[in-house]
Write a protein that holds these residues in place. Structure first.
Motif, mmCIF file in Angstrom:
data_model
loop_
_atom_site.group_PDB
_atom_site.id
_atom_site.type_symbol
_atom_site.label_atom_id
_atom_site.label_comp_id
_atom_site.label_asym_id
_atom_site.label_seq_id
_atom_site.Cartn_x
_atom_site.Cartn_y
_atom_site.Cartn_z
ATOM 1 N N LEU A 1 -0.927 77.803 51.429
ATOM 2 C CA LEU A 1 -0.074 77.672 50.233
ATOM 3 C C LEU A 1 0.409 76.235 50.056
ATOM 4 O O LEU A 1 0.566 75.748 48.932
ATOM 5 C CB LEU A 1 1.109 78.641 50.332
ATOM 6 N N LEU A 2 0.633 75.552 51.177
ATOM 7 C CA LEU A 2 1.002 74.133 51.093
ATOM 8 C C LEU A 2 -0.158 73.332 50.501
ATOM 9 O O LEU A 2 0.028 72.493 49.618
ATOM 10 C CB LEU A 2 1.347 73.589 52.487
ATOM 11 N N ALA A 3 -1.370 73.622 50.981
ATOM 12 C CA ALA A 3 -2.544 72.897 50.473
ATOM 13 C C ALA A 3 -2.695 73.136 48.964
ATOM 14 O O ALA A 3 -2.895 72.192 48.190
ATOM 15 C CB ALA A 3 -3.797 73.344 51.214
ATOM 16 N N PHE A 4 -2.567 74.410 48.530
ATOM 17 C CA PHE A 4 -2.667 74.723 47.098
ATOM 18 C C PHE A 4 -1.582 73.959 46.320
ATOM 19 O O PHE A 4 -1.829 73.458 45.227
ATOM 20 C CB PHE A 4 -2.478 76.226 46.853
ATOM 21 N N SER A 5 -0.388 73.891 46.898
ATOM 22 C CA SER A 5 0.725 73.222 46.195
ATOM 23 C C SER A 5 0.462 71.731 46.059
ATOM 24 O O SER A 5 0.711 71.142 45.000
ATOM 25 C CB SER A 5 2.040 73.440 46.946
ATOM 26 N N PHE A 6 -0.016 71.106 47.137
ATOM 27 C CA PHE A 6 -0.324 69.668 47.062
ATOM 28 C C PHE A 6 -1.353 69.421 45.953
ATOM 29 O O PHE A 6 -1.213 68.506 45.159
ATOM 30 C CB PHE A 6 -0.850 69.144 48.410
ATOM 31 N N LEU A 7 -2.380 70.284 45.910
ATOM 32 C CA LEU A 7 -3.430 70.136 44.895
ATOM 33 C C LEU A 7 -2.874 70.350 43.494
ATOM 34 O O LEU A 7 -3.139 69.582 42.573
ATOM 35 C CB LEU A 7 -4.517 71.188 45.138
ATOM 36 N N ALA A 8 -2.092 71.428 43.357
ATOM 37 C CA ALA A 8 -1.617 71.816 42.017
ATOM 38 C C ALA A 8 -0.611 70.828 41.453
ATOM 39 O O ALA A 8 -0.621 70.541 40.258
ATOM 40 C CB ALA A 8 -0.991 73.207 42.082
ATOM 41 N N PHE A 9 0.276 70.316 42.290
ATOM 42 C CA PHE A 9 1.433 69.600 41.748
ATOM 43 C C PHE A 9 1.530 68.119 42.137
ATOM 44 O O PHE A 9 2.287 67.378 41.514
ATOM 45 C CB PHE A 9 2.734 70.307 42.167
ATOM 46 N N PHE A 10 0.855 67.704 43.181
ATOM 47 C CA PHE A 10 1.068 66.325 43.656
ATOM 48 C C PHE A 10 -0.106 65.397 43.383
ATOM 49 O O PHE A 10 -0.051 64.210 43.684
ATOM 50 C CB PHE A 10 1.418 66.313 45.153
ATOM 51 N N THR A 11 -1.199 65.942 42.835
ATOM 52 C CA THR A 11 -2.329 65.081 42.457
ATOM 53 C C THR A 11 -2.180 64.731 40.965
ATOM 54 O O THR A 11 -1.319 65.284 40.281
ATOM 55 C CB THR A 11 -3.674 65.809 42.667
ATOM 56 N N GLY A 12 -3.004 63.846 40.496
ATOM 57 C CA GLY A 12 -3.022 63.545 39.062
ATOM 58 C C GLY A 12 -1.865 62.664 38.621
ATOM 59 O O GLY A 12 -1.111 62.133 39.448
ATOM 60 N N SER A 13 -1.682 62.575 37.303
ATOM 61 C CA SER A 13 -0.746 61.577 36.791
ATOM 62 C C SER A 13 0.719 61.950 37.035
ATOM 63 O O SER A 13 1.594 61.100 37.003
ATOM 64 C CB SER A 13 -0.999 61.346 35.294
ATOM 65 N N ARG A 14 1.014 63.248 37.270
ATOM 66 C CA ARG A 14 2.404 63.629 37.604
ATOM 67 C C ARG A 14 2.601 63.625 39.119
ATOM 68 O O ARG A 14 3.596 64.116 39.635
ATOM 69 C CB ARG A 14 2.703 65.035 37.079
ATOM 70 N N GLY A 15 1.599 63.088 39.815
ATOM 71 C CA GLY A 15 1.537 63.276 41.262
ATOM 72 C C GLY A 15 2.416 62.368 42.088
ATOM 73 O O GLY A 15 3.312 61.699 41.590
ATOM 74 N N GLY A 16 2.101 62.370 43.382
ATOM 75 C CA GLY A 16 2.906 61.630 44.349
ATOM 76 C C GLY A 16 3.970 62.543 44.919
ATOM 77 O O GLY A 16 4.348 63.541 44.295
ATOM 78 N N VAL A 17 4.403 62.239 46.129
ATOM 79 C CA VAL A 17 5.382 63.109 46.785
ATOM 80 C C VAL A 17 6.169 62.329 47.848
ATOM 81 O O VAL A 17 5.661 61.357 48.414
ATOM 82 C CB VAL A 17 4.665 64.354 47.392
ATOM 83 N N LEU A 18 7.403 62.777 48.062
ATOM 84 C CA LEU A 18 8.251 62.228 49.134
ATOM 85 C C LEU A 18 8.432 63.286 50.208
ATOM 86 O O LEU A 18 8.601 64.462 49.887
ATOM 87 C CB LEU A 18 9.662 61.920 48.609
ATOM 88 N N PHE A 19 8.404 62.865 51.462
ATOM 89 C CA PHE A 19 8.841 63.735 52.562
ATOM 90 C C PHE A 19 9.323 62.843 53.700
ATOM 91 O O PHE A 19 9.068 61.628 53.684
ATOM 92 C CB PHE A 19 7.748 64.728 52.989
ATOM 93 N N PHE B 1 -6.186 65.020 49.673
ATOM 94 C CA PHE B 1 -6.229 65.191 48.216
ATOM 95 C C PHE B 1 -5.904 63.909 47.458
ATOM 96 O O PHE B 1 -5.662 63.957 46.261
ATOM 97 C CB PHE B 1 -5.265 66.313 47.793
ATOM 98 N N ASP B 2 -5.838 62.802 48.208
ATOM 99 C CA ASP B 2 -5.585 61.527 47.543
ATOM 100 C C ASP B 2 -4.244 61.500 46.829
ATOM 101 O O ASP B 2 -4.133 61.033 45.683
ATOM 102 C CB ASP B 2 -6.683 61.288 46.492
ATOM 103 N N VAL B 3 -3.238 62.024 47.479
ATOM 104 C CA VAL B 3 -1.891 62.077 46.903
ATOM 105 C C VAL B 3 -1.092 60.878 47.413
ATOM 106 O O VAL B 3 -0.933 60.722 48.623
ATOM 107 C CB VAL B 3 -1.173 63.387 47.327
ATOM 108 N N PRO B 4 -0.578 60.029 46.542
ATOM 109 C CA PRO B 4 0.270 58.947 47.027
ATOM 110 C C PRO B 4 1.575 59.539 47.586
ATOM 111 O O PRO B 4 2.164 60.410 46.957
ATOM 112 C CB PRO B 4 0.561 58.106 45.777
ATOM 113 N N TYR B 5 1.974 59.088 48.767
ATOM 114 C CA TYR B 5 3.212 59.641 49.323
ATOM 115 C C TYR B 5 4.053 58.557 49.975
ATOM 116 O O TYR B 5 3.541 57.520 50.375
ATOM 117 C CB TYR B 5 2.916 60.757 50.332
ATOM 118 N N THR B 6 5.362 58.843 50.051
ATOM 119 C CA THR B 6 6.271 57.967 50.785
ATOM 120 C C THR B 6 6.936 58.809 51.855
ATOM 121 O O THR B 6 7.493 59.876 51.554
ATOM 122 C CB THR B 6 7.352 57.387 49.843
ATOM 123 N N ALA B 7 6.843 58.337 53.100
ATOM 124 C CA ALA B 7 7.502 59.026 54.210
ATOM 125 C C ALA B 7 8.854 58.342 54.423
ATOM 126 O O ALA B 7 8.915 57.228 54.926
ATOM 127 C CB ALA B 7 6.637 58.949 55.459
#
Ligand code: PMP
Length: 360
Positions: free
Chosen positions: A96-114, A129-135
């Motif tokens: 479910l985490l993998a699906f969520s990263f794909l669904a919501f953190f890729t593309g132009s609305r993408g990127g994520v903080l953790f 999934f090529d998601v830009p992220y900041t740790a």
């Protein structure tokens, strides 16, 4: 690596799961390992779950499962006082985490903080999934600074309680984060919530950007079944469903669905085991404190601990040689620490007595 592997993934560093010795593997002492390394429950599923795996159920294995787990989903919906369209089941929270990263953190609305110290799969999915992220760095005491997340304008993933620190945020802090980032997804991974933390599930009706993931792997004693569920607003669930139907429509097998539904009639059993684990955690921490261990205030089914005169690596290796598996990461900031799953009182007594010997 084969010569066929996509160059996209040549540098990918996959997640490394904790050791799973074969069921007949023996430690150097000739005994089965005491497994305190992957936060499984030391208790079996309740009798009602075991008897749900009937002969009839096994015969039904010839059929595909219901792709959405309709029966289980409607039972889960009742359990949490939400609608079935607010729930989706998955093959463990990892899926479910993998699906969520794909669904919501890729593309132009993408990127994520953790946080910089958190569940090791988050950066792996981000890379995959090529998601830009900041740790974002946790404080020196390993707490999450909620001001880093309030009004960040970025998608957010937080494990609550966090792993491997066990430290929890209260629901009102989660609410502040969800409320101040209403145009972003706030994903709360509540894998360990049943061991003393507050759940954000009741906030789902108020915040349509909040996505909570629960698992059967820890407090429900079913890590082997690979079963978890996401709870969120109906549009979020429908987006996740679209991803699932584009990868694996029958993602949760028939037996896991049956056992998962039966588990929902066993609250009393689970409550008793959770209380026992919390009690054993307290006992283990007070014993380890006597040896000079420093520990975080864990609200999970594990302890995060370091000793002033024993490196994390040394403790891991020495305990393994004595038949006890724990978890250690050779990573910045946490290399001195080990994570120890709370087992039965007897298992923890064995751990305490081996540590006593090691320190002698
Ligand atoms: N989230 C966290 C924080 C975890 O520690 C784990 C367990 N390794 C998971 C998710 C995955 O759990 P599962 O896939 O078994 O549901």
């Amino acid at each position: 690596m084969s010569r066929f592997f996509s160059d996209k993934f040549k540098t990918l560093k996959p997640y490394i799961p904790g050791e799973q010795p074969k069921s007949d593997a023996l430690s150097p002492l000739g005994l089965p390992y005491i497994k305190l390394n992957t936060n499984e429950s030391p208790y079996p599923p309740p009798p009602g779950v075991i008897s749900a795996v009937s002969k009839k159920e096994l015969e039904l294995q010839r059929l595909y499962p219901n792709p959405e787990g309709a029966l289980l989903v409607s039972k889960l919906a009742k359990h949490y006082g939400v609608l079935p369209e607010n729930i989706m089941i998955g093959n463990g929270s990892d899926e479910l985490l993998a699906f969520s990263f794909l669904a919501f953190f890729t593309g132009s609305r993408g990127g994520v903080l953790f946080p910089d110290i958190t569940y090791g799969f988050y950066p792996v999915y981000a890379e995959l999934f090529d998601v830009p992220y900041t740790a974002l760095p946790l404080g020196d005491d390993f707490t999450v600074n909620i001001n880093d997340y309030i009004g960040s304008g970025k998608n957010i993933v937080l494990a609550n309680p966090n792993a491997p620190t066990g430290i929890a945020l209260c629901a009102s802090d989660i609410e502040k984060i969800a409320k101040s980032n209403q145009n972003q997804i706030v994903l709360i991974d509540e894998a360990y919530v049943d061991f003393g933390a507050e759940s954000a599930v009741s906030l789902i009706s108020k915040y349509d950007n909040l996505l909570v993931i629960h698992t059967y792997s820890k407090a429900r004693s079913m890590a082997g079944a690979r079963l978890a569920y996401a709870i969120a607003s109906a549009p979020i669930i429908s987006d996740l469903m679209k991803i699932k139907y584009s990868i694996n429509s029958y993602n949760v097998n028939r037996l896991a669905q049956t056992m998962g539904a039966a588990a929902l009639d066993e609250d009393l059993y689970y409550k008793e085991k959770q209380t026992q684990i919390i009690k054993t955690r307290k006992y283990t921490m007070s014993e380890l404190e006597k040896f000079g261990f420093i520990m975080t205030d864990s609200k999970a089914n594990f302890i995060f601990a370091k000793h002033p005169s024993l490196s994390g690596d040394e403790l891991y290796i020495k305990l393994k040689a004595r038949g006890i598996l724990i978890r250690h990461w050779n990573k910045p900031r946490i290399a001195d620490y080990v994570r120890i799953t709370i087992g039965t009182k007897e298992q923890m007594d064995a751990l305490i007595s081996e540590i006593r010997e090691i320190l002698r």
